[in-house]
Write an enzyme that holds these catalytic residues in place. Structure first.
Site, short mmCIF file in Angstrom:
data_model
loop_
_atom_site.label_atom_id
_atom_site.label_comp_id
_atom_site.label_asym_id
_atom_site.label_seq_id
_atom_site.Cartn_x
_atom_site.Cartn_y
_atom_site.Cartn_z
N CYS B 95 1.91 -6.63 -1.88
CA CYS B 95 3.22 -7.34 -2.34
C CYS B 95 4.56 -6.81 -0.76
O CYS B 95 4.17 -7.85 0.16
CB CYS B 95 3.87 -6.18 -3.00
N HIS B 232 -0.51 -6.85 -7.83
CA HIS B 232 -1.00 -5.51 -7.71
C HIS B 232 -2.69 -5.27 -7.71
O HIS B 232 -2.40 -5.23 -9.21
CB HIS B 232 -0.18 -4.43 -8.12
N GLU B 234 -4.07 -1.93 -7.18
CA GLU B 234 -4.54 -1.30 -7.46
C GLU B 234 -4.02 -0.51 -9.19
O GLU B 234 -4.02 0.28 -9.61
CB GLU B 234 -3.56 -0.70 -7.08
#
Lengths: 837, 268, 149
Positions: B95, B232, B234
């Site tokens: 990002c 994302h 994660e």
């Protein structure tokens, strides 16, 4: 001499009042006289800074004078029965709410009157419930910047909700941004500092479709206020890296000139860090942003009416990156044990923060050391400024260099400005000149008790006549598109609700990108904040729910039931996703009009009493709260006041996030149950509002039954027996069913005649009544027997239909004929269209 | 000894904790390191085998997302980062991190080291937070599907379609001109694309949340070690983070985001 | 020396924000607006040379792929220009970030930096309408000042 002296000696009442007004102190004549006497006894005149400090510390915003003062409360009605009825004391209610002393005495006119003197309303209602409940899992309540409850052996959860109404009316973007910035700092300032995990935001606006010509002169249009507020909270919250996972928006004409902006933050804190203690000799450290003229007179300002000439400097400007840097370094310093106490600079700026921390010991500061944004500030301006992003710490002298290094390493300004003493005085210096010198006891305890009158007139509730129709599909469609029910996706998707990775139950729920519906509560699984971080997977599946309840429409009828319904709503929302009903804590946030008007204060007392009663019945203690009064706008002689609005926010513990549940319908063939009794309670409903009708019976709460059913439902959910769960609120049963269907991209076939009800009701009443404590639950056929057993006999429960594969909702009415038939697409479209800005 | 990952951060970075946690779950040791400590030489980059630029709002997204951090790193740490990339060590930009990598010039070509692509304002003119469908297969001419042609370390052996969350205001991928785009496609540097539920490249909103050209969600360099993506990973390391309950009935407790981190570890 | 730098989109990159403002102005009831374009604008005063400004505009303020920069541009004919700046005394947080970026790329000097917004309206609207649009949509008199040309 930078500091002025102001003569009070020998002044008469009107002169004292003039001083209060000219200096924007918002102190009453009584208060000014107390101040006058204090300085007469000292044999001198006060300085401008001293008066300002007292004014800030004694402001409504900081001291809650009205709600902790004396209130003479009267209820009047035509008969004792009517009073008993309205307080839930007739034969239909389960038990006697004799939790407040009652005396009925017929007055001369034959009217019945209940009279009660409250010496401290907050203490005798909200605090009292918490005290009586005495839950062992409450760690810190009503003491610190936020309430703290137990999470697990190592951690606690802190929660605070604040309001920032007046600034948002003037500058929506900045006011809302600094609102969320401020409540985040409350969480950073609880104990030794908690780490923020999630935000919740609740907004009340005027009609966004208002004709420009009807807008009061000089006011910003509600749509512009709405957009500004949403953007302000978005930009600040997103930059802080705190997910906004819950909230609400309410539209009502009463909020045109006074929008309400409630901002809440929830955080996690190691239990050993949950308390603060200042020792004499500790140094006073200011960290974060610099000081300017921002927001001078914020606390006193928030206690006054708004008008077109309101002072500009009352607006604060926020910088989230400064706060983020400060948060990162503060938590590092906390974990290293470098400081003993911390609090945030909020209303009143340094004067409140330093004054609070030093309350027990005494403190002395040198204002010339405070880092400034620009030159030219007078000492009292430095002292009172509400410049944002600042915290004050108490640092043991031996840690001076160590803590400075931490802040410096990430470019955060940290400046020592003084030290804590043991003389129990507040001493403020500027270049060796005394700017203020006050006894802590006088400053914090000297405010005279105020006394106000409150009155509530009990009126008769009449059931409202609703036209009988053969088809309500169009009504449901319109309801889904109405302002207080329609999709808030436009707002939700502007807030990063996944940052930190903890959000396992999200604000919008559904199986794919297109099919989504409104969630009831969010669940946070704080796996990155665990002490034992490393290794495969996570062994701790505990989580936290975040939910809320609010309905100002009910308050227009009876604030007692508005408050009770809000509490029921916040708790039932949490139960829907999987919270343990016996581990839920509440926050109260009152936004009310002018408390000097008897009727307005009366409705507030009603709400406070309900908070007491319901908190006890649900076993849900209040752990923190705030109030914002005087939400009124004056143009000339006319006063526009807001409808009294109580927001109840709730945090709950989820024992296992793997067992949480979402609201979208899952599998065709599964059974659809209703839990809870439906009553003819259309008073304050969105259905009546849509038809521009008033009257009706406002929804009541039957907490003993409700709590019992919630506990059973919670057991069913944690046993894995529930596929989907959604509560009924605005728009009643019909709206809840439609939402579950289009969220899950499934249909439903429902039979109204199976819905549990005590009285005979028309189809419209059945579909759209907003009775409390009701759930719609999807259960598979295989699990239904076990589910029913878990719910225990006597629960108001019935199978009302099935999940269908055809993507539409069909509802059969009491007469056996179809009264609703609409496709998911049509309902979803109507729901999404209104606020698709 | 476990591989070590450095998660770079500065004022405004906010996805660092969960990025660090993702590496740890994958089996690495990970440190969150402030750029000041690299610039002052307090920390030595050679101690790490993997580098991550996590998400957030570095410097508040002031001027443009990632612009200020990109400049700061380019002027103060540029050579070190280039060296890391040229050595073939895995680098990921998520990002805001992706924005930094392209504005710095490390992507798409760390040798050329100039900015030929960017991530600009979403077509919807607002921040978009939603889950999206992504494909990791190469798609040529949008008609046939070719298995992952790129060498990208990070996306090896991922299934054809996965879901991940996005949350950004400036995620629209564009190139300076057509030739840059053609080169990216021809070299197989387009590694992630937004797709609809059927796996076809998404041009419409909201399946394509920002209007990215060629539905591009993530790219890598020619070597395949430097990877930038807007979604994302994660945030999807446990299955419990997936929004749909129906997806929880999969084998294993972990989400596809974790597979990306594991790939980097397996490589070193 | 006062430098004003305007950032505009290159051809082929649509001005979404400008379109948004046009839509809102129409909602206000103002007819006759053909198009609206938006440009962020930065002002620098003191301590910088022409070459410095050129570098700042190229390396920091504009994106080489999607944007172009204009230094001290002339007023465009036939368009109504509305500019918005913060009132003095109101903290300009973006300006502080620009100052850091200037420092990072190695330029010495500490100019006074301000950030603002410019809107360009094409169509048949008069001064009074422009003022209405400005106060109702584009700026808040609480903390901002504006100009209409």
């Amino acid at each position: 001499m930078e500091t002025k002296e102001i003569r009070l000696n020998g002044l008469k009442d009107d002169e004292l009042l003039k001083i209060s007004r000219d200096n924007v102190l918002s102190l009453s004549v009584v208060e000014m006289r107390v101040v006058q006497k204090y300085f007469e006894d000292l044999g001198r005149d006060p300085t401008d800074a001293e008066l300002e400090t007292i004014a800030q510390t004694w402001s409504e915003h900081c001291k809650h004078k009205t709600l902790t003062g004396v209130i003479e409360y009267t209820e009047t009605a035509d008969s004792a029965e009517r009073i008993a009825d309205s307080n839930g004391r007739n034969k239909d209610f389960e038990s006697n709410y004799t939790l407040n002393a009652i005396r009925y005495t017929p007055n001369k006119k034959g009217k019945c009157v209940k009279r009660k003197i409250y010496n401290n309303l907050l203490k005798e209602t909200i605090f009292e419930a918490t005290r009586k409940l005495n839950k062992p899992w409450c760690i810190s309540v009503f003491k610190d910047n936020a309430g703290v409850i137990e999470f697990d052996d190592e951690n606690g959860i802190a929660f605070k909700v604040e309001t920032h109404n007046h600034p948002s009316a003037l500058e929506p973007y900045g006011g809302a941004a600094t609102g969320i910035g401020g409540v985040i700092r409350d969480i950073l300032g609880v104990g030794l500092g908690a780490k923020p995990l999630a935000n919740t935001d609740v907004f009340c606006f005027g009609d966004p479709h208002l004709d420009w010509k009807k807008l009061p002169e000089g006011m910003l249009h509600p749509k512009r206020i709405a957009k500004g507020v949403v953007s302000g909270v978005r930009d600040y919250g997103n930059r802080m890296g705190i997910p906004t996972v819950n909230g609400a928006v309410w539209f009502d004409d009463g909020f045109v000139s006074n929008p309400l902006v409630y901002c809440g933050t929830m955080g996690i804190i190691p239990r050993e860090k949950a308390f603060k203690k200042v020792e004499p000799g500790d140094l006073v450290l200011v960290v974060g942003g610099r000081t300017g003229r921002d927001g001078i007179h914020g606390a006193t300002f928030s206690s006054t009416k708004l008008d077109q000439e309101t002072d500009v400097s009352a607006v604060q400007i926020g910088n989230p990156i400064v706060e983020k840097k400060m948060m990162d370094t503060l938590l590092r310093a906390r974990d290293k044990g470098f400081y003993r106490a911390v609090t945030d600079c909020g209303a009143g700026g340094l004067s409140s923060a330093v004054g609070e921390l030093g309350e027990e010991t005494g403190v002395k500061v040198n204002l010339e050391k405070v880092p400034l944004k620009y030159e030219g500030l007078k000492p009292w301006e430095i002292w009172l400024s509400e410049a944002q992003e600042r915290m004050v710490l108490a640092v043991p002298p031996e840690n001076r260099d160590k803590i400075s290094k931490v802040f410096e390493s990430e470019n955060v300004e940290a400046t020592f400005i003084g030290e804590f003493t043991d003389d129990k005085k507040l001493t403020v210096m500027y270049n060796r000149e005394i700017v203020a010198e006050l006894d802590m006891e006088f400053l914090h305890g000297g405010v005279p008790k105020v006394s106000n009158a409150a009155e509530w007139r009990v009126t008769e509730e009449k059931k409202v006549k609703v036209q009988n129709k053969s088809d309500y599909t169009k009504d449901l469609e319109s309801l889904l598109g109405s302002l207080n029910i329609c999709s808030r996706e436009w707002i939700i998707r502007q807030y990063d609700h996944e940052v930190q990775g903890h959000t396992v139950v999200k604000p919008m729920q559904g199986p794919d990108i297109v099919n989504q519906g409104p969630g009831d509560a969010a669940v946070i699984w704080p796996y990155t904040a665990e002490a034992s971080g490393k290794g495969q997977g996570s062994s701790n599946y505990k989580g936290i729910t975040l939910s809320c309840g609010l309905n100002p429409e009910y308050g227009k009828i009876d604030a007692y039931w508005m408050a009770a319904s809000a509490i029921d709503e916040a708790i039932r929302n949490a139960v829907c996703v999987g919270a343990d009903p016996e581990k839920i804590a509440l926050l109260d946030n009152f936004c009310w009009g002018n408390p000097y008007k008897k009727e307005i204060l009366g409705s507030l007392v009603r709400a406070a009493e309900a908070c007491h009663d319901m908190a006890l019945k649900y076993g849900a203690p209040f752990i923190s709260g705030k109030d914002s009064l005087h939400n009124e706008y004056a143009v000339g002689n006319r006063h526009y006041s807001i409808p009294g609005t109580l927001l109840i926010s709730a945090i709950g513990i989820v024992n296992d996030i793997r067992k949480t549940v979402t609201m979208c319908l899952k599998k065709p063939g599964n059974l659809v149950y209703v839990i809870g009794m439906t009553r003819n309670e259309l008073g304050g409903s969105q259905f009546l509002k849509l038809g521009k009708k008033t009257g009706g019976v406002v929804p009541k709460v039957y907490p003993e039954t409700a709590f019992r059913q919630m506990k059973a439902l919670s057991r069913a959910i944690s046993s894995g027996l529930v596929e989907a769960c959604h509560d009924c609120s605005e728009g009643g049963l019909a709206v809840a069913l439609a939402e579950m269907a289009f969220a899950g991209n499934r249909g439903a076939e429902i039979d109204l005649s199976r819905v549990p009800s005590q009285e005979k009701m028309s189809d419209a009443e059945m579909l759209f009544s907003e009775s409390n404590s009701r759930f719609i639950v999807e259960v598979s056929a295989e699990n239904s027997a076990e589910f029913e057993k878990t719910m225990t006999a006597g629960a108001d429960m019935a199978v009302i239909g099935r999940v269908a594969s055809k993507r539409e909702i069909t509802v059969k009415g009491s007469k056996g004929r179809r009264v609703i038939k609409g496709s998911n697409d049509a309902f979803r479209k109507s729901w999404k269209r209104t606020l698709a800005w | 000894m476990n591989p070590r990952a450095i998660v770079l951060r500065t004022a405004g970075t906010n996805c660092d904790y969960e990025t660090k946690k993702a590496f740890e779950l994958a089996g690495a040791e990970a440190d969150r390191v402030h750029v000041n400590r690299l610039i002052s030489d307090e920390i030595d980059l050679s101690a790490y085998q993997i580098m991550a630029f996590p998400g957030g709002f570095s410097y508040g997204d002031d001027i443009a997302s990632g612009k200020i951090l990109a400049n700061e790193i380019k002027y103060k740490l540029g050579d070190q980062i280039r060296e890391f990339a040229r050595a073939g060590k895995p680098i990921i930009g998520i990002c805001n991190g992706f924005q930094v990598l392209v504005k710095m010039g490390i992507l798409p070509d760390e040798l050329e080291f100039s900015q030929t692509t960017t991530l600009t304002y979403n077509d919807s003119d607002r921040f978009e937070a939603r889950w999206v469908n992504l494909t990791t297969s190469q798609i040529s001419n949008f008609r046939s599907q070719i298995k992952n042609k790129a060498n990208c370390i990070w996306t090896k052996d991922l299934p054809g379609v996965i879901q991940l969350p996005v949350a950004h205001g400036e995620g629209k991928f564009v190139t300076a001109d057509r030739s840059v785009m053609q080169k990216l496609e021809a070299n197989g540097q387009v590694v992630l694309r937004y797709v609809d539920a059927k796996g076809r490249p998404a041009l419409k909103y909201p399946q394509n949340p920002n209007g990215s050209a060629n539905s591009i969600a993530g790219i890598c360099n020619r070597q395949g070690n430097v990877f930038g993506l807007m979604p994302h990973p994660e945030r999807y390391v446990f299955k419990y983070q997936h929004p749909s309950r129906l997806r929880w009935d999969r084998e294993g407790d972990f989400g596809w985001g974790l597979a990306m981190f594991k790939n980097a570890l397996n490589f070193v | 020396m006062l430098y004003v730098v305007e950032i505009k989109n290159k051809k082929g990159f649509p001005d979404k924000h400008g379109e948004h403002v046009k839509h809102e102005a129409r909602e206000l009831g103002v007819k006759g607006i053909e198009s609206v374009s938006y440009r962020p604008v930065y002002s620098f005063e003191g301590g910088l040379a022409d070459t410095d400004i050129e570098q700042i505009a190229r390396k920091i303020l504009s994106d080489p792929v999607t944007e172009e920069y204009l230094i001290n541009p002339e007023k465009q004919k036939g368009l109504i220009e509305i500019e918005v700046w913060l009132k003095s005394g109101v903290t300009d947080t973006v300006a502080a970030s620009v100052a850091k970026a200037v420092n990072d790329i190695g330029i010495q000097g500490t100019p006074v930096i301000k950030t603002g917004q410019k809107y360009f309206f094409k169509g048949k609207i008069n001064q009074a309408q422009a003022e209405q649009i400005a106060v109702k949509l584009l700026y808040n008199p609480m903390i901002q000042k504006h100009g209409v040309r």
